[in-house]
Every structure is written in C-alpha cells, then in structure tokens.
Design an enzyme around this catalytic site. Structure first.
Site, mmCIF file in Angstrom:
data_model
loop_
_atom_site.group_PDB
_atom_site.id
_atom_site.type_symbol
_atom_site.label_atom_id
_atom_site.label_comp_id
_atom_site.label_asym_id
_atom_site.label_seq_id
_atom_site.Cartn_x
_atom_site.Cartn_y
_atom_site.Cartn_z
ATOM 1 N N ASN A 46 -0.701 5.641 -9.113
ATOM 2 C CA ASN A 46 -1.602 4.618 -9.657
ATOM 3 C C ASN A 46 -1.054 3.873 -10.867
ATOM 4 O OD1 ASN A 46 -3.211 5.646 -7.681
ATOM 5 N ND2 ASN A 46 -4.882 6.264 -9.023
ATOM 6 N N ASN A 103 -3.074 1.524 -4.291
ATOM 7 C CA ASN A 103 -3.110 1.582 -5.756
ATOM 8 C C ASN A 103 -1.735 1.436 -6.402
ATOM 9 O OD1 ASN A 103 -5.898 1.822 -5.983
ATOM 10 N ND2 ASN A 103 -5.827 4.049 -5.743
ATOM 11 N N HIS A 108 1.900 10.165 1.464
ATOM 12 C CA HIS A 108 1.898 9.189 0.375
ATOM 13 C C HIS A 108 3.275 9.068 -0.279
ATOM 14 C CE1 HIS A 108 -0.707 6.463 -1.582
ATOM 15 N NE2 HIS A 108 -1.041 7.157 -2.649
ATOM 16 N N ASP A 135 4.021 3.786 1.720
ATOM 17 C CA ASP A 135 3.247 4.184 2.896
ATOM 18 C C ASP A 135 2.208 3.124 3.251
ATOM 19 O OD1 ASP A 135 2.123 5.183 0.313
ATOM 20 O OD2 ASP A 135 0.411 5.667 1.581
#
Length: 246
Positions: A67, A113, A19, A92
């Site tokens: 997020n 997100n 991530h 990613d």
C-alpha cells in the site's frame, strides 16, 4: 537508467502469495542475468543494479508493503531522475486469468493499492506488466485469494511465465513493449506461431501436416467438379428444354 519494479510485500510470511508475483518476476530477472549486483537495502526497498541489453537498469522491490509502494519508487525515480515512461512495474492482476499477461502504458489503478500509491508519488504514466492471478469469483473471497499462496498445481504455468519474462527482460528495458509481448506470447503458447498470417506460411496440424487455407463458401462452390448430366432419356430431354437446348 531504467527502473524495473516488482510489487509485493516483504518478508518470508508473504513470499509465496499471489500478491507477490511482481517480486517473484523481478527475482527471476536477477537470477537469470549474472551481471546484476547482490541485493542491498536502499530507497526503502531492495535494489540491484545491472544491465539488460543496451540499458543500465535498477531492479527494485519496495520494502514499504504494497500500500506504500510509491514512497520507495518515488525516492528511486527522483534520485536517478527517471521519467515515468522509463519505469516498468510488474504486479498481480485479478482481472486476468492465471498465466495471462498484458502490457499497458499509463492508465488508472483499477483498485490495486500498489498502483494507487505509485500514481500518487510519480503520476500515472509509468508502464505496467499485468500478471494474471485469476479472480476467485466472489468479492468476499478476494482478500484470501490474493493473500494466499500459489497452489502446487500453479507451478505448471507460473514457472514458465517467470522464466520467459526474465529471458526477454532486455526488451522491457529498451522500451520495446510490443516485441516483448510477442516474444512472451510465442514462448508460452508456441502453437500460435503456426497460425496462418496474411501472406505467411500454411498452418499445420499436430502431426505437422499442412492444412488447406480457409476459403469462402462461394469460392469452394466455384471450385467444385461439374455435375455429370444425363445425355439421353426423358430427363435429358427435359434438361435440354430448361437449359435452352444445350
């Protein structure tokens, strides 16, 4: 001012995660270009100013966690009055195989997100560099895959990818996305440079020997040597009758 943003989660606990490939790419740009200042805390993130090619650039790694990435990017964009088309976001992408990438202008968030937050704060018209991390094949495994470290074997493709993104980052800063994509593709897959383009140079095999240009079956048939017909005997007489005595 141009804004190059890497998405990820802050802290050593997350630094090796798939991530965090956006953070990794921006870190590599910072390492490869000596004109950038040391990282410092600002705009709810870590920033560094410098130049890439002819452009003044702000590198940004939001510290808000993935997020809430839009809070950090939005604050920086408003301060410098940077328009979305002058913002490049590196992140990613599950839907791309490892080592693959895609450039994209605008669009939806695709369930990511970080992009969802960015779009909420600055709109959807920013540029994106999608970096493939592959899909585990089952939705239930996605979270562990994304929030898991890259394997040691991933270094074979990850390190060249990050290195070449950094080496050609000036094209990103100058808005030359197509040229950037071409340079990156050829750097990561140089064999593609040997493919014949229309009006280009002949293809070569692994030894460097030129391969013949592809031809249609009709053209190949036309170029075949003529068949030697019998000049005497029963077969010759029959062929003369069929071919009109020629």
């Amino acid at each position: 001012m141009k804004l190059i943003v890497g998405l990820g989660n802050p802290g050593s606990k997350y630094e090796g995660h798939r991530h965090n490939i956006g953070f990794m790419a921006v870190d590599e740009i910072h390492r490869r270009h000596s004109g950038f200042q040391p990282w410092r805390a600002r705009f709810q993130g870590q920033v560094s100013e410098g130049r890439l090619g002819s452009e003044k650039v702000l590198l940004l790694k939001p510290s808000t966690y993935m997020n809430e990435s839009g809070r950090s990017v939005g604050e920086a964009a408003r301060f410098y009055k940077v328009e979305p088309e002058d913002i490049v976001v590196l992140y990613d992408e599950l839907d791309l195989p490892p080592a693959k990438f895609r450039m994209k202008n605008g669009g939806g968030h695709g369930g990511h997100n970080g992009l969802r937050s960015l779009t909420a704060h600055i709109g959807a018209d920013y540029r994106r560099l999608r970096l493939g991390i592959g899909h585990p094949g089952d939705k239930k495994l996605v979270s562990n895959h994304v929030l898991g470290d890259f394997a040691k074997s991933d270094r074979d493709w990850l390190e060249p990818l990050l290195l070449n993104i950094a080496d050609h980052a000036d094209l990103l800063a100058e808005g030359k996305d197509s040229q950037f994509a071409n340079k990156l593709t050829l750097a990561l897959a140089p064999e593609k440079a040997q493919r014949t383009e229309k009006g280009g140079t002949p293809r070569t095999d692994k030894s460097g020997t030129q391969k013949p240009k592809g031809q249609s079956h009709v053209r190949q048939a036309r170029q075949k040597k003529p068949v030697d017909l019998p000049k005497s005997g029963p077969m010759a007489e029959m062929l003369k009758k069929l071919l009109g005595g020629k």
